[in-house]
Design a protein around this motif. Sequence first.
Motif, short mmCIF file in Angstrom:
data_model
loop_
_atom_site.label_atom_id
_atom_site.label_comp_id
_atom_site.label_asym_id
_atom_site.label_seq_id
_atom_site.Cartn_x
_atom_site.Cartn_y
_atom_site.Cartn_z
N ALA A 128 3.30 1.35 -2.33
CA ALA A 128 3.10 0.77 -1.00
C ALA A 128 3.49 1.75 0.10
N VAL A 129 4.64 2.39 -0.05
CA VAL A 129 5.09 3.35 0.96
C VAL A 129 4.15 4.55 1.01
N TYR A 130 3.75 5.05 -0.15
CA TYR A 130 2.83 6.18 -0.20
C TYR A 130 1.52 5.85 0.51
N LEU A 169 13.45 3.63 -4.39
CA LEU A 169 12.27 2.77 -4.42
C LEU A 169 11.85 2.60 -5.87
N LYS A 170 11.26 1.47 -6.18
CA LYS A 170 10.85 1.19 -7.56
C LYS A 170 9.40 0.72 -7.60
N GLY A 171 8.72 1.08 -8.68
CA GLY A 171 7.39 0.56 -8.98
C GLY A 171 6.43 0.51 -7.81
N ARG A 172 5.99 -0.70 -7.53
CA ARG A 172 4.99 -0.93 -6.47
C ARG A 172 5.50 -0.53 -5.10
N GLU A 173 6.80 -0.51 -4.89
CA GLU A 173 7.35 -0.09 -3.60
C GLU A 173 6.95 1.36 -3.31
N ASN A 189 -7.70 6.17 -7.94
CA ASN A 189 -7.97 4.75 -7.69
C ASN A 189 -6.70 3.99 -7.31
N LEU A 190 -5.78 4.67 -6.71
CA LEU A 190 -4.47 4.12 -6.40
C LEU A 190 -4.57 2.87 -5.54
N ARG A 191 -5.34 2.92 -4.49
CA ARG A 191 -5.45 1.78 -3.57
C ARG A 191 -6.04 0.55 -4.28
N GLU A 192 -7.08 0.75 -5.07
CA GLU A 192 -7.71 -0.36 -5.78
C GLU A 192 -6.74 -0.94 -6.80
N ASN A 193 -6.04 -0.07 -7.53
CA ASN A 193 -5.08 -0.55 -8.52
C ASN A 193 -3.91 -1.28 -7.87
N TYR A 194 -3.50 -0.81 -6.70
CA TYR A 194 -2.41 -1.48 -5.99
C TYR A 194 -2.82 -2.91 -5.59
N LYS A 195 -4.05 -3.05 -5.12
CA LYS A 195 -4.53 -4.35 -4.68
C LYS A 195 -4.65 -5.34 -5.85
N LYS A 196 -4.97 -4.83 -7.05
CA LYS A 196 -5.15 -5.68 -8.22
C LYS A 196 -3.82 -6.28 -8.70
N ASN A 197 -2.76 -5.55 -8.54
CA ASN A 197 -1.47 -6.01 -9.10
C ASN A 197 -0.66 -6.78 -8.12
#
Length: 60
Positions: free
Chosen positions: A14-16, A7-11, A52-60
């Motif tokens: 997302a899985v986490y 898995l790479k980067g945002r993947e 802040n993982l969830r918020e940062n994920y949504k921003k990108n």
Amino acid sequence: MISEFPLKGREILAVYLMLKEGEAELDETLLQLLDRLERTLYQQLTIDEFENLRENYKKN
């Protein structure tokens, strides 16, 4: 059986996040994967980024 499936980067994020959300219903294999992902993220992110993982994920 698939021997490697990196898995790479945002993947990874997302899985986490998906696994973490349903943690109570995971079987042993998925709990082990969640643990591995969590340890990897702890090593690679700052405390603030992890909290802040969830918020940062949504921003990108």
